[in-house]
Design a protein around this motif. Sequence first.
Motif, PDB file in Angstrom:
ATOM      1  N   TYR A  54      41.955  33.682  56.779  1.00 54.13           N
ATOM      2  CA  TYR A  54      42.506  32.903  55.664  1.00 54.13           C
ATOM      3  C   TYR A  54      41.449  32.646  54.600  1.00 54.13           C
ATOM      4  O   TYR A  54      41.676  32.807  53.414  1.00 54.13           O
ATOM      5  N   ILE A 110      40.713  35.702  52.639  1.00 56.30           N
ATOM      6  CA  ILE A 110      41.776  36.011  51.660  1.00 56.30           C
ATOM      7  C   ILE A 110      41.619  35.115  50.436  1.00 56.30           C
ATOM      8  O   ILE A 110      41.624  35.572  49.298  1.00 56.30           O
ATOM      9  N   ILE A 111      41.443  33.812  50.721  1.00 53.03           N
ATOM     10  CA  ILE A 111      41.345  32.853  49.620  1.00 53.03           C
ATOM     11  C   ILE A 111      40.131  33.156  48.747  1.00 53.03           C
ATOM     12  O   ILE A 111      40.208  33.198  47.532  1.00 53.03           O
ATOM     13  N   CYS A 136      40.579  36.217  46.682  1.00 50.53           N
ATOM     14  CA  CYS A 136      41.489  35.979  45.560  1.00 50.53           C
ATOM     15  C   CYS A 136      40.795  35.223  44.442  1.00 50.53           C
ATOM     16  O   CYS A 136      41.043  35.441  43.268  1.00 50.53           O
ATOM     17  N   LEU A 137      39.936  34.294  44.840  1.00 51.69           N
ATOM     18  CA  LEU A 137      39.282  33.442  43.844  1.00 51.69           C
ATOM     19  C   LEU A 137      38.135  34.136  43.142  1.00 51.69           C
ATOM     20  O   LEU A 137      37.844  33.852  41.991  1.00 51.69           O
ATOM     21  N   VAL A 165      37.814  37.217  42.291  1.00 50.57           N
ATOM     22  CA  VAL A 165      38.101  38.447  41.565  1.00 50.57           C
ATOM     23  C   VAL A 165      37.527  38.307  40.161  1.00 50.57           C
ATOM     24  O   VAL A 165      37.913  37.433  39.411  1.00 50.57           O
ATOM     25  N   VAL A 197      52.195  47.942  40.328  1.00 50.31           N
ATOM     26  CA  VAL A 197      51.346  47.024  41.097  1.00 50.31           C
ATOM     27  C   VAL A 197      49.931  47.078  40.543  1.00 50.31           C
ATOM     28  O   VAL A 197      49.467  48.133  40.121  1.00 50.31           O
ATOM     29  N   ARG A 198      49.269  45.950  40.474  1.00 46.73           N
ATOM     30  CA  ARG A 198      47.852  45.928  40.107  1.00 46.73           C
ATOM     31  C   ARG A 198      47.098  45.151  41.178  1.00 46.73           C
ATOM     32  O   ARG A 198      47.719  44.400  41.948  1.00 46.73           O
ATOM     33  N   TYR A 199      45.787  45.310  41.148  1.00 50.15           N
ATOM     34  CA  TYR A 199      45.000  44.650  42.185  1.00 50.15           C
ATOM     35  C   TYR A 199      45.083  43.139  41.991  1.00 50.15           C
ATOM     36  O   TYR A 199      45.364  42.378  42.865  1.00 50.15           O
ATOM     37  N   SER A 210      50.745  41.701  40.791  1.00 46.08           N
ATOM     38  CA  SER A 210      49.364  41.660  41.274  1.00 46.08           C
ATOM     39  C   SER A 210      49.320  41.296  42.757  1.00 46.08           C
ATOM     40  O   SER A 210      49.892  40.280  43.174  1.00 46.08           O
ATOM     41  N   VAL A 211      48.632  42.129  43.513  1.00 45.92           N
ATOM     42  CA  VAL A 211      48.521  41.880  44.959  1.00 45.92           C
ATOM     43  C   VAL A 211      47.677  40.626  45.202  1.00 45.92           C
ATOM     44  O   VAL A 211      48.089  39.705  45.914  1.00 45.92           O
ATOM     45  N   SER A 212      46.496  40.570  44.557  1.00 48.13           N
ATOM     46  CA  SER A 212      45.573  39.454  44.818  1.00 48.13           C
ATOM     47  C   SER A 212      46.164  38.126  44.337  1.00 48.13           C
ATOM     48  O   SER A 212      46.046  37.099  45.011  1.00 48.13           O
ATOM     49  N   GLU A 213      46.829  38.162  43.169  1.00 47.76           N
ATOM     50  CA  GLU A 213      47.382  36.907  42.642  1.00 47.76           C
ATOM     51  C   GLU A 213      48.559  36.413  43.477  1.00 47.76           C
ATOM     52  O   GLU A 213      48.749  35.208  43.640  1.00 47.76           O
ATOM     53  N   LEU A 221      48.836  36.956  46.667  1.00 44.37           N
ATOM     54  CA  LEU A 221      48.215  36.409  47.883  1.00 44.37           C
ATOM     55  C   LEU A 221      47.681  35.006  47.617  1.00 44.37           C
ATOM     56  O   LEU A 221      47.864  34.087  48.418  1.00 44.37           O
ATOM     57  N   ALA A 222      47.034  34.847  46.447  1.00 44.00           N
ATOM     58  CA  ALA A 222      46.492  33.535  46.092  1.00 44.00           C
ATOM     59  C   ALA A 222      47.617  32.517  45.936  1.00 44.00           C
ATOM     60  O   ALA A 222      47.502  31.366  46.379  1.00 44.00           O
ATOM     61  N   THR A 271      48.858  31.424  49.290  1.00 45.47           N
ATOM     62  CA  THR A 271      47.939  30.695  50.171  1.00 45.47           C
ATOM     63  C   THR A 271      47.324  29.445  49.540  1.00 45.47           C
ATOM     64  O   THR A 271      47.032  28.483  50.230  1.00 45.47           O
ATOM     65  N   VAL A 272      47.147  29.460  48.207  1.00 48.87           N
ATOM     66  CA  VAL A 272      46.488  28.303  47.564  1.00 48.87           C
ATOM     67  C   VAL A 272      47.465  27.588  46.634  1.00 48.87           C
ATOM     68  O   VAL A 272      47.963  26.514  46.947  1.00 48.87           O
ATOM     69  N   LEU A 309      46.877  30.169  40.343  1.00 44.30           N
ATOM     70  CA  LEU A 309      45.891  31.243  40.473  1.00 44.30           C
ATOM     71  C   LEU A 309      46.433  32.582  39.976  1.00 44.30           C
ATOM     72  O   LEU A 309      45.742  33.595  40.006  1.00 44.30           O
ATOM     73  N   SER A 335      51.857  29.147  55.340  1.00 46.28           N
ATOM     74  CA  SER A 335      50.498  29.686  55.510  1.00 46.28           C
ATOM     75  C   SER A 335      49.476  28.556  55.624  1.00 46.28           C
ATOM     76  O   SER A 335      48.524  28.635  56.393  1.00 46.28           O
TER      77      SER A 335
END
Lengths: 198, 434
Positions: free
Chosen positions: A6, A9-10, A13-14, A16, A196-198, B94-97, B99-100, B103-104, B108, B329
Amino acid sequence: MKMRIYLAIILSCLLVSGCGTKVTRIETNETVDLSGAWNDTDSRLVAEEMIADALSHPWTSNFAGQAGRAPAVIVGTVRNFSHEHINIKTFVADMERALVNSGRVVFVASSEERGEIRQERVDQDLNASEATRNAAGQETGADFMLQGQINTIVDAEGDEQVRYYQVDLTLISLADNRKVWIGQKKIKKFVENAKVRY
Amino acid sequence: MLLLKKTLLTVLLPVLLQACAVQQQQLNDLAERLDYASPESTLLALQATIPSQRDRGQYLLNTGLLKSITGDFEGAVRDLQSAKDILNSLQAISVSENLAAATVNETLRSYDGSPSERVLLHVLLSIDYLMLNDLDAARVEVLQAQVVMNELATADRPVGQLASAHYVAGLVYELGGELDDARISYRKALNLMALRDMTPPLSLQRSLQSINWRLGMDEGSHRYREQFFLPVGPPDPDMAEIVVIYWDGVVTSKRGTSTSVWAPQLNQIVSLALPYYPPSNYVEKPLYLSIAGGQHRTETIEDIETLAREDLGDESAAIMAMTLARMVSKYQLVDSVKDQNPGLGMVANFFTLLTEAADTRSWNMLPSTIQIARFSLPAGEHPLPYPLGAESQQAELTESKLTESKLTVGAGEKVVLFVPGVSKRIFSYTQASP
C-alpha cells in the motif's frame, strides 16, 4: 507485507514527477507527428505541391509572352477555415521563395508589408541624401493576386479522429479577374488518441 | 530506518494534502470575492499562488478568464490555449491517478475540467479572438467547440451541450457571412434551450429570423414569426446591429462534505468525503443598456449554475464508486497495520482520516449566467453608459473604468459588445467592412 505494498502504491502515485527536458536536434524535413494536428511537414508538403503545380502550368510563360516581362504577384488573403490555428504564412513564404528563385515570377509587397515600406520612403524623403533617396510613385503594380483558404473536415468518435485538410490557392489576374491557376492539396490523417496514460 | 520513513510519510502526507485543500479553499474565497473585489487584484492574488502540476489546468483557466474580463485578451488566449492543451492531454485514463484516487483521495487526479467547462473554454476563446479582431481564429474555436460537443454527446442527456456555444458559433458564422451555418447553429441553440425547458431569449429568435429573411427562407421566417410573435422584415440598411454578450455573477464554488464514523464491526473509524454544490444564492440581474433613446435588456441563454450541478450529478455515480473503493482499501491498510502493531494501527487509521478529502476543484470564476441582447442602432456616435440595471452596482461605476465611453457605428455594421459584469467594462468588436 500488505502495508508495504500500500505504501509503495501511495508513494509511487505521489512521487510521479516529470523528468528533465531533453532536446534532440533533427533534420527539418524529418516527419514527427506528435498530436496529429497540422505541423511543419503538412506545411512543407503543401508548399512543395503548390510550387511544383504553379510552375508546371503555362500562366507565367503566357504572361511573359504577352507583356515581355515576368508577372508580378501579390499575396492576398489566405483564410483559415480549419479546426486548428494554422500559421498560413509558413507555406505562403515557402511558395514566394521558390517562385521568386525560379526567376519566372516577381512578388511585390503585400498590403500588410507595404505600409512600413511607404513609411520608410516618406522618412527617406526627409532624411536621405538626394543620391540614395527612393521616390514615391515608383512601385511595381501586381499583375496577379494569390488568394486561398484551408478547410478541414473532422470526424471524431471516442478516441479516434479522421482529419481531412484541403488547401486551395488561386491566382487571379488583376486586369480582368481571370483565374489563371488553381492549386489544391489534400491531406488526410487518422489520429488515435491514447486511452490510457501512466 | 524503515520506521522513521513510515513515520515521516504518515506525518508528511496528510500535511501535504491539507496544504492542497487550503489552497483550494483560498481559490474558492478569491472566486467568491470576485463579485465585489476588482478582477485585477484577484488576478494578482491568484498569480501569487503556486499551483501544483495537477491543478495547473484549473489555474490557467482562472487566470485566462481574469485576463479576458480585464481586457488582456492576448494574455488570456495564451493561458486558455495552455489550459486547453493540458485538459486535452488529460482525457486519457491515468493508471497512477486512479490508483491514487482509490487509495488516498480524488484530489490526486490532475484537473481535467467538467464537460461544460471544456466547451466554455472554447466559447471564451472565441470571444477573446473576436475582441482581438481575429474572426478566423474565433471560427477555429467555434469548430473545436463543436468537435468537443460531438464527443460528449449522449443519446439520453444533453451532457456538455451548450446553447451559448451554438449561439456564439452562429454569431461568428454570421459575422463571416456564412449564413447557412449561422442558421444551423442558432437553431441548435434554440433546440437545446427547449430541451432544457428554458425560454429562448428574444435576441436568439431575432437572430434566427433575420438569417431566415436574408436567406430568403420565407417559410421558416413565417413559422418563427408565428411562434415568437415577432415582427420581421429586411434589415434596415441605415442601421447597425448590436449584439451584447453579458456575463452576470460568479458561479458557486464546489464544497466538500465529510463524514467519519466509528464502525464497531470493523473496529475502525471510517471516513468518506464527497463534493457537492450548496444551494445557489444567485439572483439573475439583467443588463439594461439605454442607447439612442432605446432601452435594451439582456436575457439568459446559459445558466452555468445549473450546468455545474448537472455535470457533478453526472459524475456522482463514478465518484461514489471510487469513494467506496477507497474506503475498502483504507480499511484493509489499517487492518493489516493493526495486525502487526495495534498502536501503529491507530496512527494508520488517523492517517486515513486526515487524507480523506473531497475534490472541490472547478472553474469557479465563470459567470453564473451568460446573457445576450440584440438590437439595432442608427449609424453614428452614441454614448455608451455602463449598466443601468444591476442597481446595486450602479453606485460603484466610474467613468474611468470604462474602456469605451462612446460607441461609433456605421450603417449596416455589426458590433459585438462583450460585457463581463464583474469587471464593469465593455469591450467591442466591429465587423470588418465587406
